[in-house]
Write a protein that holds these residues in place. Structure first.
Motif, PDB file in Angstrom:
ATOM      1  N   GLY A  47      13.097  -8.830  -4.065  1.00 38.10           N
ATOM      2  CA  GLY A  47      13.787  -7.829  -3.956  1.00 38.10           C
ATOM      3  C   GLY A  47      14.187  -6.925  -4.779  1.00 38.10           C
ATOM      4  N   TYR A  48      14.823  -5.896  -4.512  1.00 34.25           N
ATOM      5  CA  TYR A  48      15.377  -5.000  -5.436  1.00 34.25           C
ATOM      6  C   TYR A  48      15.937  -5.395  -6.664  1.00 34.25           C
ATOM      7  CZ  TYR A  48      13.978  -1.734  -1.750  1.00 34.25           C
ATOM      8  OH  TYR A  48      13.127  -0.954  -0.720  1.00 34.25           O
ATOM      9  N   LEU A  49      16.778  -6.505  -6.394  1.00 33.72           N
ATOM     10  CA  LEU A  49      17.717  -7.079  -7.527  1.00 33.72           C
ATOM     11  C   LEU A  49      16.567  -7.633  -8.733  1.00 33.72           C
ATOM     12  CD1 LEU A  49      20.198  -8.512  -8.461  1.00 33.72           C
ATOM     13  CD2 LEU A  49      19.747 -10.547  -7.555  1.00 33.72           C
TER      14      LEU A  49
ATOM     15  N   LEU B 171       0.765  -1.264  -0.152  1.00 36.24           N
ATOM     16  CA  LEU B 171       0.001   0.067   0.053  1.00 36.24           C
ATOM     17  C   LEU B 171       0.981   1.163   0.109  1.00 36.24           C
ATOM     18  CD1 LEU B 171      -2.921   0.947   0.237  1.00 36.24           C
ATOM     19  CD2 LEU B 171      -2.855   0.948   2.778  1.00 36.24           C
ATOM     20  N   ARG B 172       0.503   2.169  -1.051  1.00 38.03           N
ATOM     21  CA  ARG B 172       0.886   3.579  -0.792  1.00 38.03           C
ATOM     22  C   ARG B 172      -0.122   4.710  -0.557  1.00 38.03           C
ATOM     23  NH1 ARG B 172       4.716   0.640  -0.103  1.00 38.03           N
ATOM     24  NH2 ARG B 172       6.241   0.193  -1.595  1.00 38.03           N
ATOM     25  N   TRP B 173       0.450   5.627   0.151  1.00 36.99           N
ATOM     26  CA  TRP B 173      -0.679   6.970   0.256  1.00 36.99           C
ATOM     27  C   TRP B 173      -0.153   8.052  -0.781  1.00 36.99           C
ATOM     28  CZ3 TRP B 173      -0.854  10.084   5.524  1.00 36.99           C
ATOM     29  CH2 TRP B 173      -2.065  10.917   5.461  1.00 36.99           C
TER      30      TRP B 173
ATOM     31  N   VAL C 153      16.330  -9.605  -1.470  1.00 39.50           N
ATOM     32  CA  VAL C 153      17.254  -9.798  -1.946  1.00 39.50           C
ATOM     33  C   VAL C 153      17.821  -8.482  -3.110  1.00 39.50           C
ATOM     34  CG1 VAL C 153      18.371 -11.556  -4.013  1.00 39.50           C
ATOM     35  CG2 VAL C 153      16.530 -12.373  -2.227  1.00 39.50           C
ATOM     36  N   GLU C 154      19.203  -8.449  -2.645  1.00 38.35           N
ATOM     37  CA  GLU C 154      19.588  -7.016  -3.606  1.00 38.35           C
ATOM     38  C   GLU C 154      20.646  -7.211  -4.321  1.00 38.35           C
ATOM     39  OE1 GLU C 154      20.184  -3.857  -0.737  1.00 38.35           O
ATOM     40  OE2 GLU C 154      17.921  -3.764  -0.017  1.00 38.35           O
ATOM     41  N   THR C 155      21.497  -8.400  -4.066  1.00 38.24           N
ATOM     42  CA  THR C 155      22.712  -8.519  -4.987  1.00 38.24           C
ATOM     43  C   THR C 155      22.553 -10.053  -5.833  1.00 38.24           C
ATOM     44  OG1 THR C 155      23.910  -9.702  -3.251  1.00 38.24           O
ATOM     45  CG2 THR C 155      23.928  -7.236  -3.302  1.00 38.24           C
TER      46      THR C 155
END
Ligand code: C2E
Ligand code: MG
Ligand code: MG
Ligand code: MG
Length: 287
Positions: free
Chosen positions: A265-267, A69-71, A246-248
């Motif tokens: 993850g951002y990866l 969720l985002r506002w 998980v980023e890498t």
């Protein structure tokens, strides 16, 4: 001189006191303002679901999308859930807003289906406060009926702490949700106050390993041992397992070698708005 110093100290003390109360008033005013803006946000259409893929570790294809969720707060931009969800839980607004999130998720899923995209299960976060609301199961049933969604395309993520609170009541609600055909997973696994016994008692199908254990996976032999143990436990209990945060590529390779099934993850992708999520699903179909 002595009198002068005394005078200064008193004045400074008074100023500090005034400064302190001003700060308190400001914090209270900000809290009040945040709360009243939140009360209107749903009716004003300021909430929006974002979507973050959970990928299959062997194929790297999108497997599930988590709804986050985002506002969209006027003049403040996009506000992240950590700065308003706790307040919604405190004042109970998480009940109608959580219901709205679930409905939006189901509608979105049906829209993507109508567009001809390959079905993707959506994972919705449920907070402890929602379990305390008597009408939870009925409202879920109503949303399923009204949107016509296949319940197996919905998942609920619940934290360990939520599972452990109000044991018997939560257990009964989870049993009813499970009987509706909706899957349950444990979010942020390994950080909450928990007992492994509940893995057997609760009808959960999936464990999400908290990103605290993934962050230093490459550097820390202890974290690798913990993650390996959670994966082994999931395997033997026949539960699916997801690594969060998980980023890498290094973390990804280690998790893959350890036999982890899914990763998020951002990866792979940050949480993205609807249109971008749709692009990810279109690309998945093309790949
Ligand atoms: P969560 O359910 O554990 O969601 C994962 C959080 O980790 C998300 O933060 C996500 O953006 C972030 N994340 C994902 N991958 C990475 C990564 O590689 N690195 C880092 N550093 N972070 C990553 P977000 O979106 O800010 O949400 C925070 C929490 O707010 C969620 O944690 C969830 O507990 C709660 N939340 C979000 N949406 C809802 C909702 O609709 N209902 C309820 N009850 N809670 C929600
Ligand atoms: Mg979650
Ligand atoms: Mg999590
Ligand atoms: Mg979390």
């Amino acid at each position: 001189h002595a009198d002068g110093a005394m005078y200064h100290a008193k004045a400074a003390g008074r100023n500090n006191y005034q400064f302190f109360t001003q700060k308190m008033n400001l914090a209270a005013a900000q809290h009040f303002e945040l709360e009243s803006s939140l009360r209107g946000a749903l009716a004003l259409g300021q909430f929006e679901p974002h979507f973050q893929p959970i990928i299959d570790i062997t194929t790297r294809r999108v497997h599930t999308m988590e709804v986050l969720l985002r506002w969209r707060r006027p003049s403040q931009g996009l506000v992240m859930p950590d700065s308003f969800i706790p307040l919604l839980e405190e004042n109970g607004l998480i009940v109608p807003i959580g219901e709205w999130v679930m409905r939006r998720a189901c509608e979105q899923s049906m829209e993507w289906l109508r567009m001809g995209l390959e079905p993707v299960p959506l994972a919705v976060n449920l907070s402890p406060r929602q379990f305390m609301h008597r009408g939870l199961v009925e409202s879920i049933q109503r949303i399923l009926d009204e949107t016509g969604i296949d319940p197996s395309m919905i998942e609920f993520e619940i934290t360990e702490t939520a599972l452990m609170q109000h044991g018997e009541h939560t257990m009964e609600i989870l049993g009813r949700i499970n009987a509706m055909g909706i899957r349950l997973s444990i979010d942020d696994f390994g950080t909450g106050y928990s007992s492994l016994a509940y893995l057997k008692r609760f009808p959960v199908k999936k464990i999400k390993i908290d990103r605290a254990f993934i962050k230093e996976l490459e550097e820390s032999a202890e974290d690798r041992a913990i993650v390996a143990a959670i994966i082994a436990l999931s395997d033997s209990l026949q539960l699916s397992v997801v690594a969060e945060g998980v980023e890498t590529e290094g973390q990804y390779a280690l998790l893959r070698a350890q036999g982890c099934q899914y990763a998020q993850g951002y990866l792979f992708s940050q949480p993205v708005p609807r249109v971008n999520a749709q692009n990810l699903l279109e690309r998945r179909a093309a790949a």
